[in-house]
Design a protein around this motif. Structure first.
Motif, short mmCIF file in Angstrom:
data_model
loop_
_atom_site.label_atom_id
_atom_site.label_comp_id
_atom_site.label_asym_id
_atom_site.label_seq_id
_atom_site.Cartn_x
_atom_site.Cartn_y
_atom_site.Cartn_z
N GLY A 1 -1.95 0.09 2.82
CA GLY A 1 -1.47 0.50 0.83
C GLY A 1 -0.89 -0.74 0.10
O GLY A 1 -1.25 -0.93 -1.01
N VAL A 2 -0.81 -1.91 0.68
CA VAL A 2 -0.06 -3.46 0.05
C VAL A 2 -1.83 -3.47 -0.52
O VAL A 2 -1.69 -4.10 -1.98
CB VAL A 2 0.26 -4.32 0.92
CG1 VAL A 2 0.13 -5.07 0.27
CG2 VAL A 2 1.77 -3.82 1.60
N THR A 3 -2.81 -3.22 0.34
CA THR A 3 -4.26 -4.33 -0.42
C THR A 3 -4.33 -3.68 -0.86
O THR A 3 -5.28 -3.83 -1.89
CB THR A 3 -4.70 -4.11 0.88
OG1 THR A 3 -4.63 -5.00 2.22
CG2 THR A 3 -6.60 -5.00 0.89
N LEU B 1 -7.62 10.55 7.00
CA LEU B 1 -7.86 10.32 5.90
C LEU B 1 -6.52 11.01 4.12
O LEU B 1 -6.39 10.10 3.48
CB LEU B 1 -8.82 11.65 4.72
CG LEU B 1 -10.31 11.38 5.01
CD1 LEU B 1 -11.41 12.56 4.24
CD2 LEU B 1 -10.65 10.00 4.12
N ARG B 2 -5.50 11.91 5.05
CA ARG B 2 -4.09 11.65 4.70
C ARG B 2 -2.96 10.58 4.62
O ARG B 2 -2.71 10.65 3.85
CB ARG B 2 -3.64 13.31 5.88
CG ARG B 2 -2.88 12.46 7.10
CD ARG B 2 -2.08 12.96 7.58
NE ARG B 2 -2.87 14.63 8.11
CZ ARG B 2 -2.64 15.72 8.71
NH1 ARG B 2 -1.63 15.60 9.00
NH2 ARG B 2 -4.27 16.22 9.49
N SER B 3 -3.86 9.08 4.98
CA SER B 3 -3.14 8.39 4.60
C SER B 3 -2.69 7.43 3.32
O SER B 3 -2.41 6.66 3.08
CB SER B 3 -3.73 7.22 6.10
OG SER B 3 -4.28 7.22 6.31
N ALA B 4 -4.25 8.27 2.63
CA ALA B 4 -4.37 7.92 1.06
C ALA B 4 -3.30 8.53 0.57
O ALA B 4 -3.12 7.78 -0.49
CB ALA B 4 -5.48 8.47 0.88
N LEU C 1 -8.76 7.78 -5.57
CA LEU C 1 -10.45 8.14 -5.06
C LEU C 1 -10.31 6.11 -4.68
O LEU C 1 -10.97 6.11 -3.32
CB LEU C 1 -11.46 8.22 -6.68
CG LEU C 1 -11.73 9.16 -7.26
CD1 LEU C 1 -12.22 9.19 -8.23
CD2 LEU C 1 -12.73 10.40 -6.18
N ALA C 2 -9.36 5.74 -4.97
CA ALA C 2 -9.97 4.26 -4.62
C ALA C 2 -8.85 3.80 -3.00
O ALA C 2 -9.20 4.22 -2.19
CB ALA C 2 -9.17 3.79 -5.45
N PHE D 1 -9.82 3.11 0.16
CA PHE D 1 -10.18 2.53 1.31
C PHE D 1 -9.67 3.09 3.20
O PHE D 1 -10.40 1.62 4.05
CB PHE D 1 -8.72 1.73 0.84
CG PHE D 1 -8.83 0.81 0.37
CD1 PHE D 1 -8.05 -0.78 0.20
CD2 PHE D 1 -8.90 0.44 -0.85
CE1 PHE D 1 -7.82 -1.75 -0.56
CE2 PHE D 1 -8.68 -0.29 -2.01
CZ PHE D 1 -8.69 -2.15 -1.53
N VAL D 2 -9.61 3.84 3.23
CA VAL D 2 -9.77 4.71 4.24
C VAL D 2 -10.66 4.83 4.51
O VAL D 2 -10.99 4.31 5.94
CB VAL D 2 -8.78 6.30 4.23
CG1 VAL D 2 -9.10 6.60 4.88
CG2 VAL D 2 -7.42 6.10 3.48
#
Length: 218
Positions: free
Chosen positions: A78-80, A135-138, A190-191, A195-196
């Motif tokens: 997330g921070v990245t 994917l739900r991390s996004a 989308l980003a 990232f995930v």
């Protein structure tokens, strides 16, 4: 600890120090000018994401990879994402507006808008995640930008100040702000998904898949 890990830790601490120096210097400059407003200074997404980036680099320097948890990888991703967004949005929408966004000092501008986004993203690509994230991390990653946007509008309505032109209700009106926010939300989503996917690909390529679950992302 391997020599590579020692060098990575030293570089992380060095860049974290650069980030702290840049933000502290800009804080002092504004204070000396008499134009420092704490709520305004810390209201910038740039400052918040750079603070997160500094803390992340320090944590990554102190924690060996086997000691990192799935929560660490979730937060790190997330921070990245946030600091990368800072760099991209500045390059596309805000370059040339350094005075308005309170980073008119050239070297401070370079550190917070260019160096830190590149460093944190490169660090994530070089020393990738230990755990596979769904994917739900996004979705969880998008909560912070959404909270920042909501807070910015609420505070702006009270103090009549907005950190960036694209959230300036006094100029664009709520319709204009929400229209731009919708476009940015799609781009951010989308980003985040990218990232995930990239993080999981990095992990798969290294053949270093670790198992772990976090209730909110499992």
């Amino acid at each position: 600890m391997r020599a590579r890990d020692i060098w990575l830790s030293m570089l992380r601490l060095g860049f974290a120090t650069a980030g702290v120096a840049a933000m502290t210097y800009q804080f002092a400059v504004l204070d000396e000018r008499g134009s420092l407003r704490l709520g305004n200074f810390f209201g910038f997404f740039t400052i918040q994401s750079n603070i997160f980036a500094v803390l992340l680099l320090m944590a990554a320097a102190m924690l060996r990879k086997p000691e990192r948890t799935v929560l660490f990888d979730l937060v790190r991703g997330g921070v990245t994402l946030y600091v990368t967004i800072t760099g991209v949005v500045f390059a596309l929408l805000l370059d040339g507006h350094q005075e308005a966004v309170q980073t008119a000092t050239p070297w401070v501008d370079v550190v917070v808008h260019r160096l830190m986004p590149i460093v944190v993203l490169a660090d994530w690509l070089i020393d990738g995640p230990r755990y596979r994230l769904p994917l739900r991390s996004a979705v969880w990653w998008l909560l912070y930008p959404a909270a920042w946007f909501t807070y910015t509008l609420l505070r702006g309505a009270s103090v009549h100040w907005y950190p960036y032109p694209f959230v300036d209700v006094s100029t664009l009106g709520y319709g204009g702000v929400f229209e731009r926010a919708g476009v940015l939300l799609v781009c951010f989503a989308l980003a985040a998904l990218a990232f995930v996917w990239v993080g999981n690909r990095l992990l798969q390529r290294r053949g270093n898949l670790a198992t772990g679950t976090l209730p909110c992302v499992s």
